[in-house]
Scaffold this motif. Structure first.
Motif, mmCIF file in Angstrom:
data_model
loop_
_atom_site.group_PDB
_atom_site.id
_atom_site.type_symbol
_atom_site.label_atom_id
_atom_site.label_comp_id
_atom_site.label_asym_id
_atom_site.label_seq_id
_atom_site.Cartn_x
_atom_site.Cartn_y
_atom_site.Cartn_z
ATOM 1 N N ASN A 80 57.882 46.190 60.119
ATOM 2 C CA ASN A 80 56.586 45.550 60.360
ATOM 3 C C ASN A 80 55.502 46.508 60.830
ATOM 4 N N LEU A 81 55.508 47.704 60.296
ATOM 5 C CA LEU A 81 54.508 48.699 60.681
ATOM 6 C C LEU A 81 53.604 48.977 59.490
ATOM 7 N N LYS A 82 52.395 49.451 59.779
ATOM 8 C CA LYS A 82 51.538 49.839 58.661
ATOM 9 C C LYS A 82 50.784 51.141 58.944
ATOM 10 N N ILE A 83 50.455 51.823 57.852
ATOM 11 C CA ILE A 83 49.715 53.079 57.976
ATOM 12 C C ILE A 83 48.259 52.747 58.304
ATOM 13 N N ASN A 84 47.698 53.382 59.342
ATOM 14 C CA ASN A 84 46.305 53.119 59.704
ATOM 15 C C ASN A 84 45.327 54.067 59.007
ATOM 16 N N TYR A 85 45.719 55.334 58.925
ATOM 17 C CA TYR A 85 44.836 56.313 58.278
ATOM 18 C C TYR A 85 45.632 57.308 57.443
ATOM 19 N N ILE A 86 45.101 57.597 56.258
ATOM 20 C CA ILE A 86 45.637 58.699 55.456
ATOM 21 C C ILE A 86 44.481 59.678 55.285
ATOM 22 N N ILE A 87 44.705 60.912 55.686
ATOM 23 C CA ILE A 87 43.650 61.924 55.547
ATOM 24 C C ILE A 87 44.107 62.947 54.510
ATOM 25 N N ASP A 88 43.340 63.032 53.427
ATOM 26 C CA ASP A 88 43.667 63.950 52.335
ATOM 27 C C ASP A 88 42.812 65.216 52.508
ATOM 28 N N PHE A 89 43.464 66.327 52.859
ATOM 29 C CA PHE A 89 42.758 67.597 53.083
ATOM 30 C C PHE A 89 42.526 68.282 51.729
ATOM 31 N N ILE A 90 41.252 68.401 51.334
ATOM 32 C CA ILE A 90 40.920 68.976 50.030
ATOM 33 C C ILE A 90 40.514 70.448 50.189
ATOM 34 N N ILE A 91 41.182 71.319 49.413
ATOM 35 C CA ILE A 91 40.905 72.760 49.509
ATOM 36 C C ILE A 91 41.304 73.444 48.198
ATOM 37 N N ASP A 92 40.564 74.500 47.822
ATOM 38 C CA ASP A 92 40.868 75.191 46.565
ATOM 39 C C ASP A 92 41.976 76.239 46.764
ATOM 40 N N ASP A 93 42.650 76.583 45.643
ATOM 41 C CA ASP A 93 43.806 77.502 45.694
ATOM 42 C C ASP A 93 43.462 78.872 46.274
ATOM 43 N N GLU A 94 42.253 79.368 45.911
ATOM 44 C CA GLU A 94 41.853 80.704 46.349
ATOM 45 C C GLU A 94 41.791 80.782 47.884
ATOM 46 N N THR A 95 41.158 79.777 48.487
ATOM 47 C CA THR A 95 41.056 79.750 49.954
ATOM 48 C C THR A 95 42.442 79.622 50.585
ATOM 49 N N ILE A 96 43.317 78.840 49.943
ATOM 50 C CA ILE A 96 44.681 78.689 50.473
ATOM 51 C C ILE A 96 45.374 80.054 50.533
ATOM 52 N N MET A 97 45.282 80.798 49.407
ATOM 53 C CA MET A 97 45.946 82.107 49.331
ATOM 54 C C MET A 97 45.471 82.998 50.471
ATOM 55 N N GLN A 98 44.160 83.072 50.653
ATOM 56 C CA GLN A 98 43.593 83.924 51.699
ATOM 57 C C GLN A 98 44.098 83.513 53.081
ATOM 58 N N ARG A 99 44.050 82.209 53.314
ATOM 59 C CA ARG A 99 44.458 81.711 54.637
ATOM 60 C C ARG A 99 45.920 81.986 54.917
ATOM 61 N N ILE A 100 46.777 81.708 53.931
ATOM 62 C CA ILE A 100 48.218 81.865 54.190
ATOM 63 C C ILE A 100 48.568 83.333 54.377
ATOM 64 N N LYS A 101 47.866 84.185 53.623
ATOM 65 C CA LYS A 101 48.132 85.627 53.780
ATOM 66 C C LYS A 101 47.832 86.052 55.210
ATOM 67 N N SER A 102 46.719 85.586 55.745
ATOM 68 C CA SER A 102 46.407 86.010 57.115
ATOM 69 C C SER A 102 47.330 85.342 58.128
ATOM 70 N N ARG A 103 47.790 84.111 57.825
ATOM 71 C CA ARG A 103 48.713 83.427 58.734
ATOM 72 C C ARG A 103 50.052 84.167 58.801
ATOM 73 N N SER A 104 50.461 84.748 57.665
ATOM 74 C CA SER A 104 51.770 85.417 57.643
ATOM 75 C C SER A 104 51.819 86.578 58.627
ATOM 76 N N PHE A 105 50.633 87.165 58.914
ATOM 77 C CA PHE A 105 50.605 88.255 59.908
ATOM 78 C C PHE A 105 50.777 87.703 61.320
ATOM 79 N N THR A 106 50.060 86.597 61.587
ATOM 80 C CA THR A 106 50.084 86.104 62.966
ATOM 81 C C THR A 106 51.324 85.280 63.298
#
Ligand code: AMP
Length: 190
Positions: free
Chosen positions: A104-130
């Motif tokens: 008897n539960l229901k989802i209140n919010y679904i948030i879809d994070f929209i981002i392009d592949d190029e930005t993802i690559m850059q971000r993950i590369k820098s995350r791998s260092f930290t």
């Protein structure tokens, strides 16, 4: 309150999820974190999971559905929870819907994070260092993005149609602070 943060790796879901869960006093349920916790205890299962996760593939629906159903039925989730990194396949989305309905539960919010592949690559590369994550090298990132496009992205359409009022998109290329403000607005947290 039940929330789903949905989006590709590197979209900033984890950072925002931690903050919002704390603000709403609900459990932050990151399946990636739960799996990494299992990896830290050596076992036959952890060896198997290690290989799958380090290659950027998805862990099986059976394992994920079991982890999540066990976790969301615990007492500390009674006040609500924020799912981060789950569901990632249609099978998981359907399993979650059935599980919530049964309780008897229901989802209140679904948030879809929209981002392009190029930005993802850059971000993950820098995350791998930290963060020193084994699944953050270039080939693995490509596999993870492909998996997202093929298996996870189609869920956007499913949620958009089935959860018309609960479904929201957010521009995940915004910086951490702006993204945070947008989220607070959507969730009506003042
Ligand atoms: P994350 O920290 O969410 O990026 O997850 C790290 C890795 O854990 C993913 O690349 C998958 O191998 C695995 N994983 C996490 N959540 C799921 C899920 N819902 N379904 C399948 N695999 C998952």
């Amino acid at each position: 309150m039940i929330l789903i943060f949905f989006g590709p790796p590197g979209a900033g879901k984890g950072t925002q999820a931690k903050f919002i869960a704390k603000k709403l006093d609900i459990i932050h349920l990151s399946t990636g974190d739960i799996l990494r916790e299992i990896l830290s205890q050596k076992s036959e299962l952890s060896n198997k999971l290690n290989k799958i996760m380090n290659s950027g593939q998805l862990v099986s629906d059976i394992i994920l559905n079991e982890i999540v159903s066990e976790r969301i039925n615990r007492a500390d989730c009674q006040n609500g929870f924020l799912l981060d990194g789950y569901p990632r396949t249609m099978d998981q989305a359907i399993f979650l819907d059935k599980n919530l309905q049964k309780n008897n539960l229901k989802i209140n919010y679904i948030i879809d994070f929209i981002i392009d592949d190029e930005t993802i690559m850059q971000r993950i590369k820098s995350r791998s260092f930290t963060e020193n994550r084994n699944d953050d090298n270039e080939d693995v990132i490509k596999t993870r993005i492909k998996k997202y496009q093929n298996e996870t992205k189609p869920l956007s359409e499913f949620y958009k149609k089935k959860y018309v009022t609960e479904y929201n998109i957010i521009d995940a290329t915004l910086g951490i602070e702006k993204l945070n403000n947008e989220l607070l607005k959507i969730l009506k947290i003042y």
